[in-house]
Write an enzyme that holds these catalytic residues in place. Structure first.
Site, mmCIF file in Angstrom:
data_model
loop_
_atom_site.group_PDB
_atom_site.id
_atom_site.type_symbol
_atom_site.label_atom_id
_atom_site.label_comp_id
_atom_site.label_asym_id
_atom_site.label_seq_id
_atom_site.Cartn_x
_atom_site.Cartn_y
_atom_site.Cartn_z
ATOM 1 N N LYS A 198 5.548 -1.292 -4.623
ATOM 2 C CA LYS A 198 6.215 -1.779 -5.845
ATOM 3 C C LYS A 198 7.295 -0.794 -6.298
ATOM 4 C CE LYS A 198 6.942 -4.345 -9.570
ATOM 5 N NZ LYS A 198 7.621 -3.579 -10.564
ATOM 6 N N SER A 228 5.601 -8.189 -9.568
ATOM 7 C CA SER A 228 7.012 -8.348 -9.920
ATOM 8 C C SER A 228 7.326 -9.798 -10.241
ATOM 9 C CB SER A 228 7.910 -7.894 -8.766
ATOM 10 O OG SER A 228 9.263 -8.130 -9.103
ATOM 11 N N ARG A 238 24.906 28.011 8.112
ATOM 12 C CA ARG A 238 23.577 28.488 7.678
ATOM 13 C C ARG A 238 23.157 29.706 8.496
ATOM 14 N NH1 ARG A 238 19.641 25.408 8.978
ATOM 15 N NH2 ARG A 238 18.204 26.013 7.318
ATOM 16 N N HIS A 240 19.626 31.408 9.772
ATOM 17 C CA HIS A 240 18.646 30.302 9.757
ATOM 18 C C HIS A 240 18.441 29.674 11.131
ATOM 19 C CE1 HIS A 240 18.182 30.616 5.498
ATOM 20 N NE2 HIS A 240 19.453 30.374 5.260
ATOM 21 N N GLY A 272 -4.869 -5.670 -22.205
ATOM 22 C CA GLY A 272 -3.435 -5.607 -22.492
ATOM 23 C C GLY A 272 -2.907 -7.025 -22.565
ATOM 24 N N GLU A 303 15.699 -2.814 -6.304
ATOM 25 C CA GLU A 303 16.223 -3.492 -7.499
ATOM 26 C C GLU A 303 17.335 -2.656 -8.147
ATOM 27 O OE1 GLU A 303 13.115 -5.063 -10.164
ATOM 28 O OE2 GLU A 303 14.140 -3.968 -11.756
ATOM 29 N N ALA A 326 2.475 2.068 -18.192
ATOM 30 C CA ALA A 326 2.135 3.130 -17.239
ATOM 31 C C ALA A 326 2.027 4.466 -17.964
ATOM 32 C CB ALA A 326 3.223 3.214 -16.172
ATOM 33 N N VAL A 356 3.286 -9.399 -23.499
ATOM 34 C CA VAL A 356 3.836 -10.609 -22.870
ATOM 35 C C VAL A 356 3.380 -10.753 -21.417
ATOM 36 C CG1 VAL A 356 5.920 -11.954 -22.487
ATOM 37 C CG2 VAL A 356 5.866 -10.287 -24.295
ATOM 38 N N MET A 357 3.450 -9.642 -20.643
ATOM 39 C CA MET A 357 3.061 -9.732 -19.227
ATOM 40 C C MET A 357 1.579 -10.084 -19.084
ATOM 41 S SD MET A 357 5.395 -9.317 -16.892
ATOM 42 C CE MET A 357 4.673 -8.703 -15.377
ATOM 43 N N HIS A 375 10.178 -1.416 -4.133
ATOM 44 C CA HIS A 375 10.766 -2.687 -4.587
ATOM 45 C C HIS A 375 11.718 -2.410 -5.752
ATOM 46 C CE1 HIS A 375 10.771 -5.900 -7.643
ATOM 47 N NE2 HIS A 375 10.657 -6.779 -6.669
ATOM 48 N N ASN A 376 11.275 -1.594 -6.694
ATOM 49 C CA ASN A 376 12.119 -1.299 -7.852
ATOM 50 C C ASN A 376 13.326 -0.452 -7.458
ATOM 51 O OD1 ASN A 376 10.105 -2.645 -9.234
ATOM 52 N ND2 ASN A 376 10.161 -1.254 -10.977
HETATM 53 C C1 3PG Z 1 10.293 -3.109 -14.406
HETATM 54 O O1 3PG Z 1 9.606 -2.953 -13.415
HETATM 55 O O2 3PG Z 1 9.857 -3.039 -15.547
HETATM 56 C C2 3PG Z 1 11.682 -3.553 -14.218
HETATM 57 O O3 3PG Z 1 11.921 -3.812 -12.914
HETATM 58 C C3 3PG Z 1 12.724 -2.668 -14.829
HETATM 59 O O4 3PG Z 1 12.648 -1.313 -14.560
HETATM 60 P P1 3PG Z 1 13.668 -0.331 -15.330
HETATM 61 O O5 3PG Z 1 13.365 -0.440 -16.804
HETATM 62 O O6 3PG Z 1 13.381 1.051 -14.825
HETATM 63 O O7 3PG Z 1 15.068 -0.795 -15.040
#
Ligand code: 3PG
Length: 484
Positions: free
Chosen positions: A183, A129, A446, A452, A11, A190, A77, A14-15, A186-187
């Protein structure tokens, strides 16, 4: 290049290309492959001297690697990862290792890891990241999988990762899908931080009518405080950028519909499964969904006329309160997500060290912020702290700013400006700090309509009441009995 390569890169988008260049810069020869001939040509033309060798086939790539072979996948992914694994496995043997560096769903990583493991090939799920720039100059790296396989690639990862005080922002996190889980969270953080900053922008723009230059200056100033971090830094820069087509500020011609690839939603979904409250991330995911259909919003705006009006009070107070609210909500977001990691670590047997995760996130990644230094210290002092709000210093930081957070929620409601992530963060803090919550009524309801059962404050066991006849029954082992 005659020497064997230290790692394969599949792959070369860019990354992948930037990571390959980063690895090559650190003296590790890289063998590259992409199904797209254009990407292969770009990588060949930009190969950092002799150290990246691009092959037209996966067979060529694997033959060029030192044994045991390590192949890093930087492909989108989902199905592309399975497709590459399917082609790679017959070319690899016991002791070799496939490393998935993408944003794969952690449950997929567990399945792939089992399938690869059955052939003797180790599988590492590695969160990376830092975006395109981080990949080139130093990302934050979150590896999970078999420790022995990680040891083979550790020198490469430690060399290419961002460094804070000479410590590389990478460290082994745990077995199986631990790296991809971390990760994902982490997102999730974010998503929460992006939404909070977006809401602060809305309040500054529609509430205070700040110009783009004033917005840039405000975020730049905030980035000089103890709240400083990458997201505030890029936010300040965004407001100064001009559009090539119109000459206007670019921000003002960008459509207000937020897209996503789903990692924030996965974080919220998993938190729901594990019964960990994650209201700020939930609100952030919902806010993206709400933004996505502008046509509907325009129609509803014809029916429901919001209050939207300019703030008429003290502007300095507005700015100070908003910054303090952002600070408190940032800590609250980390508190929620660290609590999720703590629970996930137990349930999925990851053995995560939360202080190590905070350390890795201090540099290179999108959510890096000064606040992570305090979070790292908090876990150093008590690795098992159940919630960061219990840490003396972080709890005090939030406590000092609780008033500002409430003021911002009030003001946003008054101005008709939606601030769901601020409000969710406020309710999280207030909820966590509530010795009593009205959950007793929910239990009674409930039990009333569904038998319940409920627990009592004064004695153990589970109870049911025939509410309409007023008969109380003591029941051992009702469906909701919580182990004490
Ligand atoms: C990523 O991991 O590609 C970025 O943090 C952005 O995620 P998103 O497209 O779900 O905002």
């Amino acid at each position: 290049m005659n020497e064997k390569c230290s790692i394969g890169m599949v792959g070369l988008g860019v990354m992948g290309r930037n990571l390959a260049l980063n690895i090559a810069d650190h003296g590790f020869p890289v063998a590259g492959f992409d199904t797209d001939p254009l990407k292969r040509a770009e990588a060949t033309g930009n190969s950092g001297g002799e150290r990246i060798c691009v092959f037209p086939s996966l067979a060529g790539l694997t033959e060029a690697l030192t044994v045991p072979r390590s192949v890093l996948l930087m492909v989108p992914a989902g199905p592309p990862v399975d497709a590459v694994i399917g082609q790679l496995l017959p070319l690899l043997g016991p002791g070799d290792c496939i490393i998935d560096g993408g944003n794969s769903f952690y449950k997929d990583t567990d399945l792939r890891s089992q399938a690869a493991g059955a052939t003797g090939v180790a599988y590492l799920g590695v969160g990376i990241s830092g975006g395109e720039r981080g990949a080139r100059t130093g990302p934050s790296i979150m590896p999970g999988g078999p420790l022995q396989a990680y040891e083979t690639v550790r020198p490469i990862f430690e060399a290419i990762a961002a460094a804070v005080n000479r410590e590389p922002c990478v460290g082994y996190l745990g077995p199986g899908s631990a790296g991809h889980y971390v990760k994902m969270v982490h997102n999730g953080i974010e998503y929460g931080l992006l939404q909070l900053i977006a809401e602060s922008y809305d309040l500054l723009k529609r509430g205070l009518h700040l110009s783009d230059d004033e917005l840039a200056a405000t975020y730049a100033a905030w980035n000089e405080t103890e709240l400083s971090g990458y997201l505030l830094e890029i936010t300040a820069a965004i407001f100064t950028e001009r559009d090539d087509l119109t000459g206007e500020r670019l921000i003002d011609v960008i459509l207000d519909e937020a897209r996503q690839k789903g990692t924030g939603k996965w974080t919220s979904q998993d938190a729901m499964d594990l019964q960990v409250p994650l209201p700020t991330v939930d609100a952030a995911v919902a806010a993206r969904h709400l933004s996505m259909n502008k046509g509907d919003r325009l129609r509803v705006a014809q029916v429901i006329h919001g209050q939207e009006r300019r703030f008429a009070g003290d502007r300095d107070l507005f700015l100070v309160n908003l910054r303090n609210a952002l600070h408190a909500a940032t800590i609250a977001t980390f508190a929620q997500c660290m609590a999720l990691l703590r629970t996930a670590s137990k349930v999925y047997a990851y053995g995560l060290r939360l202080g190590e995760i905070a350390r890795i996130w201090r540099g290179g990644c999108i959510i890096r912020t000064q606040v992570l230094e305090q979070i790292r210290e908090a876990f150093k002092a008590d690795p098992d702290i159940p919630n960061l709000l219990l840490h003396e210093e972080l709890g005090a930081e939030v406590s000092r700013r609780r008033q500002a957070l409430g003021w911002v929620a009030d003001t946003a409601a008054d101005l008709g400006i939606p601030a769901p992530a601020f409000m969710a963060s406020l309710c999280y803090v207030d909820g966590c700090a509530s010795p009593w919550l009205p959950a007793n009524l929910i239990q009674a309801q409930r039990d009333y309509f569904g038998a319940h059962t409920y627990e009592r404050t004064d004695t153990r066991g589970s109870f049911h009441t025939e509410w309409e006849s007023g008969t109380n029954n003591h029941q051992e082992g009702g469906e909701n009995v919580r182990p004490r």
